[in-house]
Write a protein that holds these residues in place. Structure first.
Motif, PDB file in Angstrom:
ATOM      1  N   GLY A 109       0.815  -1.208   0.000  1.00  0.00           N
ATOM      2  CA  GLY A 109       0.000   0.000   0.000  1.00  0.00           C
ATOM      3  C   GLY A 109       0.850   1.260   0.000  1.00  0.00           C
ATOM      4  N   PHE A 110       1.844   1.293   0.882  1.00  0.00           N
ATOM      5  CA  PHE A 110       2.658   2.504   0.991  1.00  0.00           C
ATOM      6  C   PHE A 110       3.557   2.705  -0.214  1.00  0.00           C
ATOM      7  N   SER A 111       4.214   1.627  -0.688  1.00  0.00           N
ATOM      8  CA  SER A 111       5.146   1.861  -1.790  1.00  0.00           C
ATOM      9  C   SER A 111       4.387   2.271  -3.047  1.00  0.00           C
ATOM     10  N   LEU A 112       3.268   1.590  -3.338  1.00  0.00           N
ATOM     11  CA  LEU A 112       2.509   1.989  -4.532  1.00  0.00           C
ATOM     12  C   LEU A 112       1.923   3.384  -4.358  1.00  0.00           C
ATOM     13  N   GLY A 113       1.408   3.660  -3.160  1.00  0.00           N
ATOM     14  CA  GLY A 113       0.786   4.960  -2.916  1.00  0.00           C
ATOM     15  C   GLY A 113       1.776   6.103  -3.068  1.00  0.00           C
ATOM     16  N   ILE A 114       2.972   5.926  -2.506  1.00  0.00           N
ATOM     17  CA  ILE A 114       3.995   6.971  -2.590  1.00  0.00           C
ATOM     18  C   ILE A 114       4.386   7.226  -4.040  1.00  0.00           C
ATOM     19  N   PHE A 123       3.297  14.596 -13.207  1.00  0.00           N
ATOM     20  CA  PHE A 123       2.755  14.657 -14.565  1.00  0.00           C
ATOM     21  C   PHE A 123       1.503  15.521 -14.670  1.00  0.00           C
ATOM     22  N   LYS A 124       0.797  15.706 -13.555  1.00  0.00           N
ATOM     23  CA  LYS A 124      -0.408  16.546 -13.535  1.00  0.00           C
ATOM     24  C   LYS A 124      -1.392  16.153 -14.644  1.00  0.00           C
ATOM     25  N   GLY A 125      -2.234  17.100 -15.050  1.00  0.00           N
ATOM     26  CA  GLY A 125      -3.124  16.899 -16.182  1.00  0.00           C
ATOM     27  C   GLY A 125      -4.071  15.725 -16.004  1.00  0.00           C
ATOM     28  N   LYS A 126      -4.293  15.006 -17.113  1.00  0.00           N
ATOM     29  CA  LYS A 126      -5.279  13.924 -17.130  1.00  0.00           C
ATOM     30  C   LYS A 126      -4.922  12.825 -16.145  1.00  0.00           C
ATOM     31  N   PHE A 127      -3.646  12.478 -16.101  1.00  0.00           N
ATOM     32  CA  PHE A 127      -3.212  11.392 -15.227  1.00  0.00           C
ATOM     33  C   PHE A 127      -3.563  11.704 -13.773  1.00  0.00           C
ATOM     34  N   ASP A 128      -3.338  12.952 -13.411  1.00  0.00           N
ATOM     35  CA  ASP A 128      -3.629  13.404 -12.051  1.00  0.00           C
ATOM     36  C   ASP A 128      -5.123  13.347 -11.766  1.00  0.00           C
ATOM     37  N   LEU A 129      -5.898  13.792 -12.746  1.00  0.00           N
ATOM     38  CA  LEU A 129      -7.357  13.813 -12.596  1.00  0.00           C
ATOM     39  C   LEU A 129      -7.882  12.403 -12.381  1.00  0.00           C
ATOM     40  N   ILE A 130      -7.406  11.479 -13.237  1.00  0.00           N
ATOM     41  CA  ILE A 130      -7.868  10.093 -13.126  1.00  0.00           C
ATOM     42  C   ILE A 130      -7.451   9.509 -11.777  1.00  0.00           C
ATOM     43  N   SER A 131      -6.214   9.802 -11.349  1.00  0.00           N
ATOM     44  CA  SER A 131      -5.757   9.294 -10.048  1.00  0.00           C
ATOM     45  C   SER A 131      -6.621   9.847  -8.921  1.00  0.00           C
ATOM     46  N   SER A 132      -6.987  11.121  -9.030  1.00  0.00           N
ATOM     47  CA  SER A 132      -7.796  11.732  -7.979  1.00  0.00           C
ATOM     48  C   SER A 132      -9.151  11.049  -7.878  1.00  0.00           C
ATOM     49  N   ILE A 133      -9.777  10.862  -9.030  1.00  0.00           N
ATOM     50  CA  ILE A 133     -11.092  10.211  -9.036  1.00  0.00           C
ATOM     51  C   ILE A 133     -10.954   8.801  -8.466  1.00  0.00           C
ATOM     52  N   PHE A 134      -9.923   8.115  -8.910  1.00  0.00           N
ATOM     53  CA  PHE A 134      -9.682   6.757  -8.458  1.00  0.00           C
ATOM     54  C   PHE A 134      -9.501   6.711  -6.937  1.00  0.00           C
ATOM     55  N   ILE A 141     -14.830   3.336  -0.509  1.00  0.00           N
ATOM     56  CA  ILE A 141     -15.309   1.956  -0.520  1.00  0.00           C
ATOM     57  C   ILE A 141     -14.852   1.266   0.776  1.00  0.00           C
ATOM     58  N   PRO A 142     -15.782   0.707   1.559  1.00  0.00           N
ATOM     59  CA  PRO A 142     -15.337   0.032   2.785  1.00  0.00           C
ATOM     60  C   PRO A 142     -14.616  -1.274   2.452  1.00  0.00           C
ATOM     61  N   SER A 143     -13.621  -1.617   3.262  1.00  0.00           N
ATOM     62  CA  SER A 143     -12.785  -2.761   2.895  1.00  0.00           C
ATOM     63  C   SER A 143     -13.582  -4.069   2.912  1.00  0.00           C
ATOM     64  N   PHE A 144     -14.572  -4.191   3.824  1.00  0.00           N
ATOM     65  CA  PHE A 144     -15.303  -5.460   3.870  1.00  0.00           C
ATOM     66  C   PHE A 144     -16.141  -5.649   2.606  1.00  0.00           C
ATOM     67  N   PHE A 145     -16.668  -4.521   2.101  1.00  0.00           N
ATOM     68  CA  PHE A 145     -17.464  -4.600   0.873  1.00  0.00           C
ATOM     69  C   PHE A 145     -16.563  -4.971  -0.302  1.00  0.00           C
ATOM     70  N   LEU A 146     -15.410  -4.314  -0.350  1.00  0.00           N
ATOM     71  CA  LEU A 146     -14.451  -4.615  -1.412  1.00  0.00           C
ATOM     72  C   LEU A 146     -14.065  -6.091  -1.354  1.00  0.00           C
ATOM     73  N   ILE A 193      -7.042  -5.051   1.801  1.00  0.00           N
ATOM     74  CA  ILE A 193      -6.560  -4.110   2.823  1.00  0.00           C
ATOM     75  C   ILE A 193      -5.764  -2.983   2.187  1.00  0.00           C
ATOM     76  N   SER A 194      -4.874  -3.329   1.257  1.00  0.00           N
ATOM     77  CA  SER A 194      -3.945  -2.309   0.753  1.00  0.00           C
ATOM     78  C   SER A 194      -4.634  -1.307  -0.167  1.00  0.00           C
ATOM     79  N   PHE A 195      -5.783  -1.675  -0.728  1.00  0.00           N
ATOM     80  CA  PHE A 195      -6.471  -0.751  -1.642  1.00  0.00           C
ATOM     81  C   PHE A 195      -6.750   0.594  -0.967  1.00  0.00           C
ATOM     82  N   GLY A 196      -7.302   0.513   0.242  1.00  0.00           N
ATOM     83  CA  GLY A 196      -7.583   1.744   0.982  1.00  0.00           C
ATOM     84  C   GLY A 196      -6.316   2.509   1.317  1.00  0.00           C
TER      85      GLY A 196
END
Lengths: 318, 281
Positions: A109-114, A123-134, A141-146, A193-196
């Protein structure tokens, strides 16, 4: 530094005392009694009294607690009401599985998140926008539901991963096959777990990195003609610092999440042990898990502080 | 455009730097532009010291960042030794950056808090391979010595220094690349008055010793008068007056320049009264 660590460790003891006192009394406030669950309802009253006496349940709550805490100081957590095995052994049996699950979820979770956060700021722009929405999506999303969705899609429908458990039955233990089978079992709960974690770290790190990109020393790094890689490295070094604290703080969350995830995936860890113990009113096991979890959290916070001191030259040693 | 005479180091032609203004909550629309720099031209010759003065927010710093390609330019051309910086790719510009360096205003935010002084100064040297690896240490010592810091400070971190010392580190770091042009973006405005003089003297001595061209940005006219040979006065993104320092200070033409010069605080109270009386008349 040694003195600092000793001081922190000593101050952890009263903290654990308070934590365990509060949880001890709260658990006993709940209606019901372990003896009622254990025993055949047609038992004679004198037998019931004898059993309660053996379990130490007839004494006043305060006395029960003080006896229990005195024993804990000597690492004696008592015996489980359910199967009479020492609580310490029970927990030690389950602890590695929990640490494996949590450790891999936190590190992934931490290494991918960082990484994602810094790149998203760079890179900003579209990539940033998509990451933000994601990341908003991932945070809400609660982890138990996921976890349930993951099981439904990847385990039941697609059959890519096993549904639950630590490993499949009937595979000899020390073998390559066992190892790969175990990894397949590990992937879904770790992802749940790591998704959150990825999403929260991503958001945090992105904002951090954007702030740092505007700092003059990064402007200067550009001005002196460093390559993009070096500039990213500069940003990275500074941006990682606050995350060490975040890492220490996120452990309680992950630990709490592990209770649910372990139950959903039937992962033989401390969390599932705790949930089962709560259902069967197994006080010594519950209390043992409370103490172990709080020690884990306190230690991880201490570790985060020590790492901060080692890495950040601005924190002056007292 | 290659009829550059040997003396001319940098020429900025009609530089415009506009920042778009966005409005709207979900769908952002460009509703206009902030014209931070609006058509500024300036030439800098080798060894020359040019002052760029004006009030806060008039575009001085943005202009400096634009000609160094730290801020995106909306239009205009920057000729540096006969090549146009605006046409260059990222990789090409990276290599030429060593010839123009900048000292920022705030020495507290211009040094990476996670790097030691030694590595701050050594990094540009390594990146552009200015000296051999074996001579790196010696070169860092030499630079520290030039700016008046002792070599014992090599392994300290920026937070252990005072503002003036930090600015010295920033100067050493800029000079490490042996630039031809040094842009000093209000290098003393964040410092105590007693330290300001030291840093100014350091910059101007080094400039003479190394034959640097200096673009000195300041809102402090007294300082500019002290070290610059030419002055450009900026107001609202435009250069309103440009000329020799003595001409500008003694015979200001533009009304804004006159107001600016009148606003210089004077340490002598008697003279101050005289000045104020004259203003009222």
């Amino acid at each position: 530094m040694v003195w600092y660590i000793t001081k922190r460790l000593l101050s952890a003891i009263p903290l654990i005392f308070i934590i365990s006192a509060v949880s001890f009394f709260i658990i006993h406030l709940a209606p019901g009694d372990p003896s009622a669950l254990l025993i055949d309802p047609k038992v004679r009253p004198e037998d019931l009294a004898r059993i309660r006496n053996n379990l130490g349940l007839n004494q006043s709550l305060y006395v029960q607690f003080l006896i229990w805490f005195k024993n804990v100081l000597f690492l004696n957590f008592g015996r489980s009401f359910v199967d009479s095995r020492p609580v310490f052994d029970l927990i030690m049996e389950r602890l590695p599985a929990t640490l494996e699950l949590m450790g891999s979820a936190i590190s992934i979770g931490f290494s991918l998140g960082i990484l994602w956060g810094v790149l998203s700021a760079f890179f900003k722009g579209k990539f940033d926008l998509i990451s933000s929405i994601f990341s908003f999506f991932g945070l809400s999303i609660p982890s138990f539901f996921l976890a349930l969705i993951l099981i439904r899609v990847f385990a039941v429908s697609l059959k890519w991963f096993p549904v639950l458990g630590f490993s499949s039955v009937g595979i000899p233990y020390p073998s390559l096959q066992f190892f790969s089978n175990h990894i397949m079992h590990l992937l879904l709960p770790v992802f749940a777990i790591s998704f959150g974690i990825i999403c929260s770290v991503l958001r945090y790190q992105r904002n951090m990195a954007i702030e740092i990109f505007h700092e003059e020393y990064i402007q200067y790094a550009i001005a002196k003609g460093l390559s993009k890689k070096r500039i990213l490295y500069h940003v990275f070094r500074v941006a990682v610092m606050p995350l060490i604290t975040l890492l220490g703080l996120s452990l309680p969350d992950v630990l709490g999440g592990a209770f649910i995830i372990e139950t959903i995936f039937a992962w033989p860890g401390m969390g599932r042990l705790g949930v089962n113990a709560i259902f069967s009113r197994d006080y010594p096991v519950i209390m043992g898990i409370v103490v172990f979890s709080s020690v884990l959290v306190i230690l991880s916070n201490l570790l985060a502080d020590i790492l901060n001191r080692l890495f950040d030259p601005r924190i002056i040693e007292d | 455009m290659n009829n550059f005479n040997d003396n001319l180091l940098l020429r900025a032609e009609n530089i415009k730097t506009y920042f778009p203004i966005y409005k709207g909550f979900f769908i952002k629309k460009k509703t206009g532009y902030t014209r931070a720099v609006d058509g500024v031209s300036l030439s800098i010759r080798s060894g020359e010291t040019i002052g760029l003065v004006g009030e806060s927010g008039c575009g001085k710093s943005t202009f400096a960042r634009s000609i160094l390609r730290l801020s995106p330019i909306t239009s205009g051309k920057v000729w540096f030794q006969g090549v146009n910086l605006c046409d260059m790719h990222d990789n090409e510009i990276r290599k030429i950056r060593r010839y123009f360096q900048i000292v920022f205003q705030d020495p507290y935010s211009s040094l990476n808090p996670r790097m030691t002084v030694g590595s701050i100064i050594a990094e540009p040297l390594k990146e552009h391979s200015i000296v051999k690896r074996s001579e790196l240490q010696g070169e860092v010592f030499r630079l520290l010595d030039i700016v008046g810091l002792s070599s014992q400070m090599l392994n300290k971190f920026p937070h252990e220094f005072s503002g003036g010392q930090r600015q010295r580190i920033a100067i050493a770091r800029a000079l490490a690349l042996r630039p031809k042009l040094l842009v000093a973006d209000e290098p003393v405005s964040a410092l105590d008055v007693s330290i300001q003089a030291q840093i100014l003297n350091l910059i101007s001595t080094l400039q003479k010793q190394m034959g640097l061209s200096l673009l000195f940005i300041s809102h402090n006219l007294a300082v500019v008068r002290h070290i610059c040979s030419k002055v450009a006065v900026m107001y609202a993104g435009k250069v309103v007056e440009y000329g020799k320092t003595s001409d500008i200070f003694d015979h200001p033409q533009h009304p804004y320049t006159r107001t600016l010069i009148k606003s210089i605080p004077v340490p002598d109270p008697g003279y101050k009264n005289y000045k104020f009386n004259n203003v009222e008349k």
